[in-house]
Design an enzyme around this catalytic site. Structure first.
Site, PDB file in Angstrom:
ATOM      1  N   TYR A 280      20.742 -26.462 -24.109  1.00 18.91           N
ATOM      2  CA  TYR A 280      21.213 -27.201 -22.936  1.00 18.91           C
ATOM      3  C   TYR A 280      21.103 -26.296 -21.708  1.00 18.91           C
ATOM      4  CZ  TYR A 280      24.264 -29.488 -19.657  1.00 18.91           C
ATOM      5  OH  TYR A 280      24.760 -30.055 -18.514  1.00 18.91           O
TER       6      TYR A 280
ATOM      7  N   ASP B 299      26.554 -25.878 -31.033  1.00 16.91           N
ATOM      8  CA  ASP B 299      26.626 -27.049 -30.149  1.00 16.91           C
ATOM      9  C   ASP B 299      26.041 -28.208 -30.941  1.00 16.91           C
ATOM     10  OD1 ASP B 299      26.273 -29.089 -28.342  1.00 16.91           O
ATOM     11  OD2 ASP B 299      25.606 -27.801 -26.704  1.00 16.91           O
TER      12      ASP B 299
HETATM   13  C1  LIG Z   1      23.892 -30.526 -25.773  1.00 13.28           C
HETATM   14  C2  LIG Z   1      24.850 -30.427 -24.637  1.00 13.28           C
HETATM   15  N1  LIG Z   1      25.772 -29.469 -24.640  1.00 13.28           N
HETATM   16  C3  LIG Z   1      26.672 -29.346 -23.641  1.00 13.28           C
HETATM   17  C4  LIG Z   1      26.650 -30.194 -22.548  1.00 13.28           C
HETATM   18  C5  LIG Z   1      27.655 -30.014 -21.440  1.00 13.28           C
HETATM   19  O1  LIG Z   1      28.602 -31.049 -21.451  1.00 13.28           O
HETATM   20  P1  LIG Z   1      29.389 -31.541 -20.120  1.00 13.28           P
HETATM   21  O2  LIG Z   1      28.388 -32.210 -19.237  1.00 13.28           O
HETATM   22  O3  LIG Z   1      30.466 -32.436 -20.634  1.00 13.28           O
HETATM   23  O4  LIG Z   1      29.945 -30.294 -19.462  1.00 13.28           O
HETATM   24  C6  LIG Z   1      25.714 -31.207 -22.492  1.00 13.28           C
HETATM   25  C7  LIG Z   1      25.668 -32.107 -21.315  1.00 13.28           C
HETATM   26  O5  LIG Z   1      24.643 -32.700 -21.021  1.00 13.28           O
HETATM   27  C8  LIG Z   1      24.783 -31.328 -23.566  1.00 13.28           C
HETATM   28  O6  LIG Z   1      23.845 -32.291 -23.558  1.00 13.28           O
END
Ligand SMILES: Cc1ncc(COP(=O)(O)O)c(C=O)c1O
Length: 384
Positions: free
Chosen positions: A105, A178
């Site tokens: 991400y 994640d």
């Molecule tokens: C795989 C992944 N991890 C973490 C995040 C971060 O999440 P947030 O937007 O709620 O901070 C995202 C957001 O797009 C994501 O797609």
């Protein structure tokens, strides 16, 4: 109170562990909005609650449900996925070495390279899909954390959690995953050896594109977990009460939504895999995808609702295709009931692993034939 013992995850999610509100006998929990709690006349806090930045009864049920679905000891809600993810790194000490994937991400990658490194972490980005690369990069006694994302944005590469965890453990490092894209419906990383699971609850766990939230689940209530909880309380990375309430509502349909999205994504991937206007489809559910064999072992009942297509004709053709969708929505994010399309390189900018011809698709729960027909017409119009 808990009527979930021995039940399958679908039942646990649908009834949110079967809890009822003891004060009113309500099946749906009340919304707790108080920020502060009464102190007893003898100066004690017997309720165990003091102030809502540290904890909040609005979190209890959602945290308990998510911990149970992931098979973890405890869960903690955060104000966003980013708040949850960065808390894991902030619980380390300056000078600690961490490994993270090159494909991950993008916003977390940016934070790691631009903030965490200044703060003193030694961050090394590697090809996390190759155990030989992981083994060579681990520094025993120095590497404290290995961060995995699987399937990983935006190429949907697959990392073998069990193999990576075995290597990390030997070097004395913890592993965090994640698992936003897989969700506990498809993968339970703690069963594969992970220490922490992280979700952007903004995505599948809530599923309705109407809250920003994050969650961490821990294998053990150990020192690292206590540091993470302290970081949440001190930095104030706390979720709002209403968001926690909405999240619990979204969780009730998690299994239906993720399974529907996965089935449609598989069909869409297969439909466009050999299409005249498509260069390549990136989806771990395709038999010739590089991580397919590992994904088939590690993911149960589907390969998720996320895929990417590479459009013939390069960036212009990809952007023109996105311009012509009618049912799919041109928007960032993922994991909602509505299908989204996004030209990912435009979002991520310099340093993105996303090729310029790539469109990222988040498959929702609409009729799959409608989704395929809409993409077909967009691909045709995009070429004119
Ligand atoms: C795989 C992944 N991890 C973490 C995040 C971060 O999440 P947030 O937007 O709620 O901070 C995202 C957001 O797009 C994501 O797609």
């Amino acid at each position: 109170m808990d009527t979930a013992d021995g039940r399958r995850p679908e039942s646990i999610a649908a009834q949110a562990l079967g809890w009822i509100d003891e004060a009113t006998r309500a099946i749906t929990p009340p919304l707790h909005v108080s920020t502060t709690y009464i102190r007893d006349p003898d100066n004690q806090y017997r309720s165990g609650r003091v102030y809502a930045r540290a904890d909040n009864p609005a979190f209890d049920q959602a945290e308990a449900v998510i911990a149970r679905l992931e098979g973890g000891a405890q869960a903690a809600l955060f104000a966003s996925g980013m708040a949850a993810a960065t808390a894991v790194f902030q619980a380390l000490a300056p000078g600690d070495h961490v490994l993270a994937p090159k494909v991950m991400y993008w916003s977390l990658r940016n934070w790691l390279m631009n903030f965490a490194t200044h703060w003193g972490l030694q961050v090394e980005l590697i090809d996390m899909t190759d155990p030989a690369v992981v083994a060579a990069a681990l520094r025993p006694g120095k590497t404290r954390l290995v961060w995995i994302e699987t399937p990983a944005n935006p190429l949907w590469t697959i990392t073998d959690i069990a193999a990576t965890t075995a290597l990390a453990r030997r070097a004395g490092a913890r592993v965090a995953v994640d698992s936003t894209v897989a969700s506990p419906v498809l993968t339970r990383p703690i069963e594969h050896g992970a220490d922490f699971v992280m979700h952007a609850a903004t995505k599948y766990l809530n599923g309705h594109s109407d809250l920003i939230g994050g969650v961490l689940v821990t294998r053990a209530d150990d020192d690292a977990w206590k540091r993470i909880k302290t970081i949440r309380a001190q930095l104030g990375a706390t979720l709002g009460s209403f968001e926690a309430w909405l999240l619990l509502r979204g969780l009730r349909t998690l299994y239906l939504r993720v399974r529907a999205a996965s089935q449609s994504a598989q069909r869409i991937a297969e439909h466009f895999a050999h299409h005249e206007h498509i260069e390549a489809v990136l989806y771990p559910g395709l038999a010739d995808a590089s991580g397919h064999a590992i994904a088939a072992r590690q993911m149960a009942g589907g390969f998720g609702g996320m895929l990417s297509i590479r459009v013939k004709g390069g960036e212009a053709a990809a952007v023109a295709t996105a311009a012509h969708v009618a049912l799919w929505k041109r928007a960032t994010s993922l994991g909602g009931v509505e299908s989204l399309v996004e030209h990912r390189a435009s979002v991520e900018g310099a340093g993105t692993p996303a090729p310029a011809d790539l469109l990222r698709l988040s498959v929702g729960i609409e009729d799959c034939d409608d989704l395929i027909e809409d993409l077909e017409q967009a691909l045709s119009l995009g070429r004119r």
